[in-house]
Design an enzyme around this catalytic site. Structure first.
Site, PDB file in Angstrom:
ATOM      1  N   TYR A 158       0.743  -1.522  -0.205  1.00  0.00           N
ATOM      2  CA  TYR A 158      -0.039   0.103  -0.156  1.00  0.00           C
ATOM      3  C   TYR A 158       1.354   1.517   0.366  1.00  0.00           C
ATOM      4  O   TYR A 158       0.164   2.368  -0.054  1.00  0.00           O
ATOM      5  CB  TYR A 158      -1.031   0.200   1.376  1.00  0.00           C
ATOM      6  CG  TYR A 158      -2.083  -1.456   1.624  1.00  0.00           C
ATOM      7  CD1 TYR A 158      -2.054  -2.401   0.306  1.00  0.00           C
ATOM      8  CD2 TYR A 158      -3.161  -1.189   2.855  1.00  0.00           C
ATOM      9  CE1 TYR A 158      -2.904  -2.999   0.049  1.00  0.00           C
ATOM     10  CE2 TYR A 158      -3.597  -2.342   2.582  1.00  0.00           C
ATOM     11  CZ  TYR A 158      -4.122  -3.154   1.139  1.00  0.00           C
ATOM     12  OH  TYR A 158      -4.265  -4.131   1.431  1.00  0.00           O
ATOM     13  N   ASP A 205      -2.188 -18.120   2.145  1.00  0.00           N
ATOM     14  CA  ASP A 205      -3.467 -18.655   1.407  1.00  0.00           C
ATOM     15  C   ASP A 205      -4.402 -20.004   2.369  1.00  0.00           C
ATOM     16  O   ASP A 205      -5.802 -20.064   2.743  1.00  0.00           O
ATOM     17  CB  ASP A 205      -3.597 -19.540   0.378  1.00  0.00           C
ATOM     18  CG  ASP A 205      -2.219 -19.850   0.185  1.00  0.00           C
ATOM     19  OD1 ASP A 205      -0.730 -19.412   1.455  1.00  0.00           O
ATOM     20  OD2 ASP A 205      -2.048 -20.678  -1.215  1.00  0.00           O
ATOM     21  N   ASP A 228      -4.931  -6.780   6.315  1.00  0.00           N
ATOM     22  CA  ASP A 228      -6.145  -6.170   6.455  1.00  0.00           C
ATOM     23  C   ASP A 228      -7.181  -6.784   5.873  1.00  0.00           C
ATOM     24  O   ASP A 228      -8.360  -7.051   6.058  1.00  0.00           O
ATOM     25  CB  ASP A 228      -5.998  -5.506   4.792  1.00  0.00           C
ATOM     26  CG  ASP A 228      -6.956  -4.241   4.159  1.00  0.00           C
ATOM     27  OD1 ASP A 228      -7.869  -4.184   4.808  1.00  0.00           O
ATOM     28  OD2 ASP A 228      -7.190  -3.279   3.215  1.00  0.00           O
ATOM     29  N   ASP A 249     -10.634  -8.570   8.508  1.00  0.00           N
ATOM     30  CA  ASP A 249     -11.979  -8.605   7.936  1.00  0.00           C
ATOM     31  C   ASP A 249     -12.428  -9.382   7.710  1.00  0.00           C
ATOM     32  O   ASP A 249     -13.728 -10.486   8.974  1.00  0.00           O
ATOM     33  CB  ASP A 249     -12.037  -7.651   6.630  1.00  0.00           C
ATOM     34  CG  ASP A 249     -12.300  -6.931   7.106  1.00  0.00           C
ATOM     35  OD1 ASP A 249     -11.536  -5.656   7.731  1.00  0.00           O
ATOM     36  OD2 ASP A 249     -12.597  -5.431   5.579  1.00  0.00           O
ATOM     37  N   LYS A 289       3.683 -15.717   2.357  1.00  0.00           N
ATOM     38  CA  LYS A 289       3.645 -16.591   1.028  1.00  0.00           C
ATOM     39  C   LYS A 289       5.420 -16.747   0.481  1.00  0.00           C
ATOM     40  O   LYS A 289       5.300 -16.199  -0.464  1.00  0.00           O
ATOM     41  CB  LYS A 289       3.347 -14.633   0.003  1.00  0.00           C
ATOM     42  CG  LYS A 289       2.882 -16.150  -0.936  1.00  0.00           C
ATOM     43  CD  LYS A 289       1.255 -16.889  -1.321  1.00  0.00           C
ATOM     44  CE  LYS A 289       1.138 -17.440  -2.336  1.00  0.00           C
ATOM     45  NZ  LYS A 289       0.262 -18.750  -2.297  1.00  0.00           N
TER      46      LYS A 289
END
Ligand code: NAD
Length: 361
Positions: free
Chosen positions: A146, A227, A251, A255, A195
């Site tokens: 980001y 994942d 992020d 959620d 990852k």
């Protein structure tokens, strides 16, 4: 202990829920012999109305001079409020980004707890949610994809967009240290999510987390690919204590973790810098649809105040008293509208604050 707290009531339900959190903090202060001093500042829409900007330099200075910041929420109805006709840098949310930057808040903490009494709100099957869960997502907030360089170019008539994901070892180390410190206050397990089978930034992440782990032999470290983590959160959420991860993964996973609790009005959060300083706020927004009607659930803000006592002031006993009072109120069958279920007594925002206060006394 003398505690200097800057409060940001904000917009919408913000002032109502912050008032209840202060009531709870005052009760704790009286019972355990602390002196809480509050200074309110304006941010978001309230600051736009008063000063024409969502955050003033004076407000930032006041926040910097405090030991911690307790916030309600900011923003209005994004389709009808005149605040959203302003340029993006003058809208309410710019205040929040501005204060996070000014205070160098790089670590975001979001607990996701399934309370036994609210289990019916959990969208997972009973055999998965049956044992409850209590995890905390520790997300790096100021680096990664980001904040990396980005551009959109056209090459031979084909549009191409490029985002870059960069982390240096210092950025990783400081968030890892926070993660392990906080795990020590909990069940002493860190799941570092990356990852590393694909990304260089993840391989560095994994290496640095392992270096930091050497200083915390009492904390168990495991690594998990992002994942797999997304699957495990709905397959077996009880396995997690602290999930430590970079900005974009955090992020998305935070959620997902919030969603499996099923109750937005219960979710606290904190953003910390590399001292004990932090900004504490509920995860939900300013709920303009119910503002000023005494309908808001103040529990997420009250639990954010409890996190403030635990993580900024090391007042674990006092934080436990708040957390236990919240659980007791739920056990006693009181609910605000958002978490209401059959057979319970529906109460407003103020009454919910009073009930929690009674159980702390
Ligand atoms: P929201 O979280 O404010 O509301 C979503 C739904 O949940 C609404 O129906 C609302 O009534 C309900 N709700 C939220 N909190 C509740 C509570 N404590 N008790 C009972 N019900 C509750 O999200 P939104 O409607 O998308 O956003 C409203 C405004 O909040 C927008 O301006 C948005 O930008 C802002 N916002 C601010 C923050 C923040 O201050 N950190 C975070 C998210 C959204």
């Amino acid at each position: 202990m003398k505690l200097k707290i800057t409060c940001i009531p904000g917009d919408g339900i913000g002032p109502e829920i912050v008032a209840e959190a202060k009531k709870v903090l005052d009760t704790v202060a009286e019972k355990y012999g602390h002196d809480m001093q509050y200074t309110d500042i304006l941010m978001g829409g309230a600051s736009i109305d008063a000063h024409g900007v969502p955050l003033t330099d004076e407000a930032v200075e006041t926040a910097k001079n405090a030991d911690a910041v307790l916030m309600g929420s900011i923003g209005g109805d994004t389709t009808t409020s005149p605040w959203y006709k302003l340029p993006p840098n003058l809208r309410p949310e710019a205040g929040l980004l501005g204060i996070r930057k000014a205070l160098n808040l790089f670590a975001n903490l979001r607990p996701a707890v399934l309370y036994e009494e609210l289990a019916q709100a959990c969208p997972l099957k009973q055999d998965i949610s049956g044992n409850g869960f209590d995890m905390l997502i520790m997300r790096e907030l100021t680096g990664g994809l980001y904040f990396g360089e980005r551009k959109t170019v056209e090459e031979n008539g084909v549009r191409k967009a490029i985002d870059t994901l960069t982390y240096d070892e210092n950025e990783i180390r400081r968030i890892a240290v926070k993660g392990f410190d906080i795990a020590r206050k909990r069940r002493k397990k860190v799941t570092s999510v990356d990852k590393a089978n694909v990304l260089d930034s993840s391989r560095l992440w994994r290496a640095v987390v392992e270096e930091v782990a050497k200083d915390y032999p009492d904390v168990t470290l495991e690594h998990m690919l992002v994942d797999n983590c997304a699957m495990q959160l709905v397959k077996d959420p009880a396995q997690f204590d602290v999930i430590l991860t970079e900005n974009m993964f955090g992020d998305i996973l935070s959620d997902e973790a919030s969603m499996v609790t099923g109750s937005i009005g219960m979710l606290a959060s904190a953003s910390l810098n590399d001292t004990k300083f932090g900004l504490y706020e509920p995860s939900h927004g300013s709920a303009p649809d119910i503002a000023g009607k005494d309908l808001a659930n103040p529990i997420a803000t009250i639990l954010s105040a409890s996190m403030m006592l635990r993580y900024s002031f090391d007042l674990d006993k006092e934080a436990d008293a708040i957390d236990e009072a919240v659980k007791q109120v739920l056990r006693d069958g009181y609910r605000t509208g958002d978490i209401m279920s059959e057979g319970c007594e529906k109460v407003g925002c103020k009454k919910m604050g009073d009930l929690i206060v009674e159980r702390i006394k």
